[in-house]
Structures are given as C-alpha cells and as structure tokens.
Design a protein around this motif. Structure first.
Motif, PDB file in Angstrom:
ATOM      1  N   MET A 121      -0.885   1.659  -0.855  1.00 31.67           N
ATOM      2  CA  MET A 121       0.245   0.601  -1.374  1.00 31.67           C
ATOM      3  C   MET A 121      -0.211   0.534  -3.072  1.00 31.67           C
ATOM      4  O   MET A 121       0.391   0.191  -3.637  1.00 31.67           O
ATOM      5  N   THR A 143       6.665   3.901   3.078  1.00 29.10           N
ATOM      6  CA  THR A 143       7.284   2.446   3.379  1.00 29.10           C
ATOM      7  C   THR A 143       8.943   2.660   4.348  1.00 29.10           C
ATOM      8  O   THR A 143       9.259   1.694   4.836  1.00 29.10           O
ATOM      9  N   SER A 145      11.700   3.254   3.957  1.00 27.23           N
ATOM     10  CA  SER A 145      13.316   2.157   3.570  1.00 27.23           C
ATOM     11  C   SER A 145      13.674   3.786   2.332  1.00 27.23           C
ATOM     12  O   SER A 145      15.168   3.401   2.441  1.00 27.23           O
ATOM     13  N   HIS A 152       9.766  10.632   6.469  1.00 27.44           N
ATOM     14  CA  HIS A 152       8.367   9.198   6.599  1.00 27.44           C
ATOM     15  C   HIS A 152       7.575  10.318   7.822  1.00 27.44           C
ATOM     16  O   HIS A 152       6.675   9.956   7.893  1.00 27.44           O
TER      17      HIS A 152
END
Length: 408
Positions: A121, A143, A145, A152
């Motif tokens: 990251m 992440t 999000s 994801h």
C-alpha cells in the motif's frame, strides 16, 4: 504505449495481451520490474530446482486470469466500466509489489509487525502520486472501500485470481502435480449476486479440488521441511549480521541493507519516498551477494552459517505433531555447543524451533458463496462433501526443530 497491443509469452498460459495503457505503465515502472528479482517461492528451489519463478511472473499471470474473470462477468450481464476494469487489473498487478527478498521467508524480518500488504500500500500510494491520482480507484478496490465489493473479492478472498494463478504456476515450476487446478472452469462459473462474488453450483467439485490442492501444496511445497530449514537458516544468518552490526563489528553490506541494520525500523520510516527506495533496493540477488562475502568473515558464527547456507549444507529438521519437550531441546542445544565449540548465546543461531500452520479453508473468513439455478446463495461449507473434515476446514499445526547434522 502505442495503439498496438503488447504481448507477453507466458509458459503457463501462452500469449498474454496487455491492452491497458495504465497497466503497461505500471509493468514498465522500476518498482514493478524489481519483482523479477524476488522469487515467488523463496528458497523452495533448494528442493525443487525449477522453482525459480518470480513475483513478476505471478503478477502478470494473475492479471491474465483477472482479464478472463472480467470477460466472464461481462458476458453474464454484469456491467463493468472501462475505468473499473482498468482499476481492478492494476490492483491485481500490484497486489504483491510490497514483497521483500525471498517473499514470505523474510516477511517480518526488516520491519517487524509490518506485512508485505502494508508495504504494497505504501508503494501503491507512491505510484499514485507519481501518476497524478490514476490509482485512486485501484486503492479503493484494494482497501475494500469501493462500493462494488466483488472487485475486492476478485483480488483478495478465499477464491481469488491470486490463488488461482499461484497454485497452477507453483505446480508447473515445482513439478508437483497435486497443485494443478481447473482455474479456467472456476472462472467460467463466476458470477455476481447482491454485490458479492459467487460461483455457480456446477463449480462445487472444481472448488473442492482447488481447496484440496491448496492443502496438499502447503505440505509438499510451501511448508516442505527442507525448504523450511533453509529459510530458517537464512533468518539466522541475517539475525547474526544484525547483532554484529549493533556491536560495531565491520560487516559487508549494501547501502540499503545498512539502512535496515543501523536501527530498528518502523513503518513510519518509509512514508517519505527517499526511505522507501532502501526497501525497493533489497532483492534476492543483493542478499545472496552478501552471503557469499560473509562466508569468509572473521566471526565464526556468521561465516559458518553463511557457508552452510550458500553451499546447501542444510541443518537437520525434525517435525512432530506435538511440541518438543524442553528437556529434549536443552539436550540438543548442549550437544550442538559441544560439537561446534560455541557459547550458549551463539547456539541460538544453530538450534531453533517453532510451529508450522496449514489451513486451506478458513471458515471464520468470508465464505465462498455458491449460487444454485434458482438463485439461492449458500456458503460452500454447507454444500461441500469435504469441508467438514478437519484436514480441510480446521488449522493443522506441526512443530519443527532444526540443528546441524554434525551432532548426529
């Protein structure tokens, strides 16, 4: 990138096309090219000589499988924009970019409590700044999000394209046939339901084989006892260097390795790109170069360990279902001290023990979801013939003890 499609000839899948200008830029970046010098399986090639493939190859292969997955979902009516497609391809390309030398073997050595995902990251954020924010959506997918959760899951889950690639690829390069899985069939059975990744019921047996293959590959390759002892010896060598460096003893090191041995580093030390460069400079090759030099070091412990590792004179390893008794550990340590004529403090570099853990399917994590013809979705463990068995759905631990063969 020109309008022409770039082609990579991969030994596992054949020709892989790179149609995304963003992906091509990422592949060409020196951060990504560094992955050519990080072995996918650490020191596994001391047992399986063909296992010299790199994180670079794996990342390209995972990108190829992601292309196939996106195409499958689009053919089933899942709307995926060009921006989303490019972002998720970039995400799988970069998912391993934070690995240090020898991959998992040195996962926490240079920065304790900091995984390769943490470094990935940091590196991706650095790349995003260099690219003017073009990786914003990629970061959101990584992440978890981003509102579309299945992206994801394609990158990181119990049935992701990362695992689908490395099982087949590691099987190919090691020659261990048990790792071969039907990744193409599994991908063809993928779908999206209520914003989650699901597999159609026809894929159940292929997914069971995938999980069984993962279990077998752990014991035969990833946790192979000889590989394990080689990697523990590598840690022992570097630990000795760290100790000598702390005493002010002169030890040959590359500038980037000196940066790590000069003090105990934390993740906050790498927020600035200048410090991140030290991490990016460490590869398998730079460490092997140092180990070759350390064979002649005046410190007996360092030279002995380096020579044994470099020349593949590996320690013996005992593996047990039960933890070793303290009396037995003390007995082995004493025999090693007497045989090698070393102190109690120095014997810790020659005698070490610990635990190996294997879990192919984790029931506590987000389940693999199976969708039947009526659209009913259920977790795999409710349908599988095998996942209730301890050897697949629960953690299996084994204990190891390593020491020089000389004492025998």
């Amino acid at each position: 990138m020109s309008n022409s499609t770039k082609i990579i000839n991969d030994p596992v899948y054949g020709l892989i096309s790179i149609n995304s200008s963003l992906c091509f830029e990422l592949i060409q970046h020196r951060y990504f090219q560094r992955l050519r010098h990080i072995t996918q399986l650490g020191l596994t090639y001391v047992v399986y000589p063909g296992a010299t493939h790199s994180r670079f190859q794996h990342s390209i292969g995972a990108m190829f499988l992601m292309q196939k997955a996106i195409e499958t979902l689009q053919n089933k009516g899942v709307v995926i924009s060009r921006m989303e497609e490019e972002a998720v391809l970039a995400a799988i390309l970069l998912h391993d970019i934070g690995h240090t030398a020898f991959s998992h073997a040195l996962e926490y050595f240079f920065v304790p409590n900091c995984s390769h995902e943490d470094f990935s990251m940091l590196i991706i954020e650095s790349l995003n700044r260099q690219l003017g924010g073009r990786l914003d959506l990629t970061i959101a997918i990584l992440t978890d999000s981003y509102e579309r959760h299945f992206f994801h899951q394609l990158v990181s889950s119990q049935l992701d394209v990362d695992r689908l690639d490395y099982l087949n690829r590691d099987s190919f390069y090691t020659g261990v046939a048990e790792g071969v899985i039907g990744s193409e069939r599994i991908i063809q059975m993928l779908n999206v339901h209520s914003n989650s990744l699901v597999a159609e019921s026809k894929a159940v047996y292929s997914i069971e084989k995938f999980i069984i293959s993962r279990r077998l590959m752990y014991w035969q390759v990833y946790l192979h006892k000889t590989v394990h002892v080689a990697e523990q010896m590598l840690i022992s060598v570097l630990s000795r260097v760290r100790y000598l460096y702390s005493l002010g003893v002169e030890v040959f090191l590359t500038p980037s390795l000196s940066f790590f041995f000069s003090t105990q580093r934390q993740i906050s030390d790498f927020e600035l790109c200048g410090n991140l460069e030290h991490y990016m400079d460490i590869t398998d090759h730079s460490i092997w170069f140092c180990i070759q030099r350390w064979q002649e070091h005046e410190d007996k412990v360092l030279s002995e360990l380096s020579r044994r590792l470099y020349q593949r004179n590996l320690f013996k390893i005992e593996v047990s279902e039960q933890a070793f008794e303290e009396a037995y550990l003390s007995q082995i340590a004493e025999r090693v001290r007497n045989c090698l004529h070393i102190s109690v403090a120095d014997s810790q570099y020659f005698v070490f023990h610990g635990e190996m853990v294997n879990r192919a399917y984790n029931a506590k994590m987000e389940s693999i979801l199976i969708m039947d013809k009526q659209g009913l979705v259920r977790p795999l463990e409710d349908l599988s013939d095998h996942l209730n068995h301890r050897t697949l759905s629960e953690t299996v631990s084994k204990y190891f003890l390593c020491y020089p063969k000389d004492i025998l």
